[in-house]
Scaffold this active site. Structure first.
Site, PDB file in Angstrom:
ATOM      1  N   ASP A   1      44.186  26.703  37.860  1.00 59.99           N
ATOM      2  CA  ASP A   1      43.610  27.900  38.069  1.00 59.99           C
ATOM      3  C   ASP A   1      42.559  27.936  39.077  1.00 59.99           C
ATOM      4  OD1 ASP A   1      45.682  29.346  36.455  1.00 59.99           O
ATOM      5  OD2 ASP A   1      44.311  29.311  34.562  1.00 59.99           O
TER       6      ASP A   1
ATOM      7  N   LYS B   1      44.693  28.079  26.317  1.00 61.52           N
ATOM      8  CA  LYS B   1      43.820  26.976  27.116  1.00 61.52           C
ATOM      9  C   LYS B   1      42.750  26.200  26.228  1.00 61.52           C
ATOM     10  CE  LYS B   1      45.373  29.806  30.973  1.00 61.52           C
ATOM     11  NZ  LYS B   1      44.790  30.500  32.155  1.00 61.52           N
TER      12      LYS B   1
HETATM   13  P1  NDP Z   1      40.481  36.880  28.455  1.00 62.74           P
HETATM   14  O1  NDP Z   1      41.113  37.913  27.438  1.00 62.74           O
HETATM   15  O2  NDP Z   1      39.807  35.677  28.365  1.00 62.74           O
HETATM   16  O3  NDP Z   1      39.053  37.959  29.133  1.00 62.74           O
HETATM   17  C1  NDP Z   1      39.145  39.183  29.368  1.00 62.74           C
HETATM   18  C2  NDP Z   1      38.050  39.866  29.896  1.00 62.74           C
HETATM   19  O4  NDP Z   1      38.355  41.305  30.312  1.00 62.74           O
HETATM   20  C3  NDP Z   1      36.791  39.938  28.983  1.00 62.74           C
HETATM   21  O5  NDP Z   1      35.966  39.765  29.722  1.00 62.74           O
HETATM   22  C4  NDP Z   1      36.952  41.517  28.663  1.00 62.74           C
HETATM   23  O6  NDP Z   1      35.507  42.067  28.353  1.00 62.74           O
HETATM   24  C5  NDP Z   1      37.221  41.988  29.674  1.00 62.74           C
HETATM   25  N1  NDP Z   1      38.111  43.209  29.636  1.00 62.74           N
HETATM   26  C6  NDP Z   1      39.159  43.494  29.023  1.00 62.74           C
HETATM   27  N2  NDP Z   1      39.382  44.969  29.034  1.00 62.74           N
HETATM   28  C7  NDP Z   1      38.667  45.403  29.854  1.00 62.74           C
HETATM   29  C8  NDP Z   1      38.158  46.978  30.406  1.00 62.74           C
HETATM   30  N3  NDP Z   1      38.934  47.827  29.798  1.00 62.74           N
HETATM   31  N4  NDP Z   1      37.103  47.273  30.941  1.00 62.74           N
HETATM   32  C9  NDP Z   1      36.350  46.136  31.234  1.00 62.74           C
HETATM   33  N5  NDP Z   1      36.268  45.094  31.077  1.00 62.74           N
HETATM   34  C10 NDP Z   1      37.581  44.439  30.046  1.00 62.74           C
HETATM   35  O7  NDP Z   1      41.424  37.058  29.738  1.00 62.74           O
HETATM   36  P2  NDP Z   1      41.525  35.808  30.827  1.00 62.74           P
HETATM   37  O8  NDP Z   1      40.226  35.937  31.707  1.00 62.74           O
HETATM   38  O9  NDP Z   1      42.501  34.752  30.283  1.00 62.74           O
HETATM   39  O10 NDP Z   1      42.670  36.746  31.942  1.00 62.74           O
HETATM   40  C11 NDP Z   1      41.948  37.844  32.450  1.00 62.74           C
HETATM   41  C12 NDP Z   1      43.174  38.207  33.502  1.00 62.74           C
HETATM   42  O11 NDP Z   1      43.492  37.133  34.572  1.00 62.74           O
HETATM   43  C13 NDP Z   1      44.482  38.508  33.103  1.00 62.74           C
HETATM   44  O12 NDP Z   1      44.857  39.571  33.493  1.00 62.74           O
HETATM   45  C14 NDP Z   1      45.531  37.288  33.326  1.00 62.74           C
HETATM   46  O13 NDP Z   1      46.739  37.658  33.301  1.00 62.74           O
HETATM   47  C15 NDP Z   1      44.772  37.204  34.639  1.00 62.74           C
HETATM   48  N6  NDP Z   1      45.178  35.540  35.439  1.00 62.74           N
HETATM   49  C16 NDP Z   1      46.047  35.696  36.389  1.00 62.74           C
HETATM   50  C17 NDP Z   1      46.000  34.416  37.100  1.00 62.74           C
HETATM   51  C18 NDP Z   1      46.937  34.248  38.223  1.00 62.74           C
HETATM   52  O14 NDP Z   1      47.282  33.069  38.794  1.00 62.74           O
HETATM   53  N7  NDP Z   1      46.796  35.325  39.096  1.00 62.74           N
HETATM   54  C19 NDP Z   1      45.665  32.926  36.167  1.00 62.74           C
HETATM   55  C20 NDP Z   1      45.112  33.239  34.938  1.00 62.74           C
HETATM   56  C21 NDP Z   1      44.877  34.749  34.649  1.00 62.74           C
HETATM   57  P3  NDP Z   1      34.872  41.880  26.732  1.00 62.74           P
HETATM   58  O15 NDP Z   1      34.362  40.431  26.648  1.00 62.74           O
HETATM   59  O16 NDP Z   1      33.623  42.922  26.871  1.00 62.74           O
HETATM   60  O17 NDP Z   1      35.766  42.050  25.999  1.00 62.74           O
END
Ligand code: NDP
Length: 253
Positions: free
Chosen positions: A89, A53
């Protein structure tokens, strides 16, 4: 995630409205090749998913709307040979939470791309967001833009109307996005909750149900962002009011 249901959603609209168009998937290995691949395939529009993105933002000739502030694009349109970038989004999320009624503030769990989009659009809609992330790695964007942003170590719980899970915890594992007792405390002071993950009951949503709050998974956000993207794909010639019920129908399949 959204790549799996999007073809069905968009193609159902095209088919129903007898539009000569097809939505399909392309796996892009190198984000820097996005522009080249888009034009080589002679596409008229595309959705971009994780992790491209930000690359899509850089690839565009012009960015419109809230995507400018977010720095990430999930929808690109070919407008007379120029690439125009949008972020649906963010507005899709706001449409999805409208049924919760007026909200003053929100806690966003997670600090990735989705959290950036939601923080930006929530603030624009006068719902003040606070960010809570597992690590401090990704907090810079939020701190630089004046949001309250904390890691698990620095966070002091408060009361928030809406609790949002934007982490991928629960997507393909059985993890909560944060410590269970802290989550229960936050939920018991909240009015409603939403997980952006769709199509499954995540551990986060299981905790929400235990507390008895109104909640949603990410399906409505997926639908709403899709409606806005489809409207853009058709160069705004078909209204979102026409697209909405048709795209919603595709969720029954
Ligand atoms: P990113 O990879 O950019 O960010 C993931 C975040 O999750 C980070 O802050 C990470 O923390 C945190 N994280 C991951 N695993 C854990 C865990 N086990 N415990 C706590 N924190 C955790 O992902 P995106 O923001 O791009 O996407 C996030 C979610 O949103 C996905 O599941 C995606 O599929 C969903 N989504 C849904 C949409 C919809 O239309 N419904 C649209 C867009 C996204 P850290 O920084 O510490 O690693």
């Amino acid at each position: 995630m959204s790549h799996s249901r999007s073809p069905l959603m968009h193609n159902h609209v095209f088919k129903t409205l007898e539009i000569d168009a097809c939505y399909t998937r392309t796996h892009l290995c190198d984000g820097s090749k996005l522009r080249e691949v888009f034009f080589a395939k002679a596409l008229s529009g595309a959705n971009i998913t994780v992790p491209h993105k930000e690359a899509a933002f850089d690839a565009c000739d012009e960015i419109r709307g809230i995507a400018k502030e977010i720095g990430a694009v999930n929808t690109i349109i070919n407008e007379n040979g120029r690439l125009i970038g949008y972020n649906t989004d963010a507005d899709g999320f706001v449409a999805a939470i409208a049924s919760f009624g007026p909200l003053r503030n929100a806690l966003i769990i997670g600090a990735g791309g989705t959290a950036k989009a939601l923080a930006t659009v929530l603030r624009q809609n006068k719902i003040e967001p606070v960010i809570l992330n597992r690590s401090s790695n990704r907090l810079d964007f939020f701190l630089q833009n004046g949001y309250g942003a904390y890691s698990w170590e620095t966070f002091t719980p408060n009361s928030y109307d809406l609790i949002i899970n934007t982490t991928s915890a629960g997507l393909s594992d059985d993890l909560l996005p944060l410590n269970a007792s802290l989550l229960t405390q936050l939920l018991s002071q909240a009015r409603c909750a939403i997980d952006v993950i769709y199509g499954k009951e995540t551990p986060f949503l299981r905790e929400v149900k235990k507390v008895g709050l109104p909640f949603k998974d990410g399906s409505d956000m997926l639908l709403e962002q899709g409606v806005l993207a489809n409207h853009l794909f058709m160069h705004s010639t078909v209204s979102t009011d026409t697209i909405h019920p048709i795209m919603k129908e595709s969720f029954l399949y």
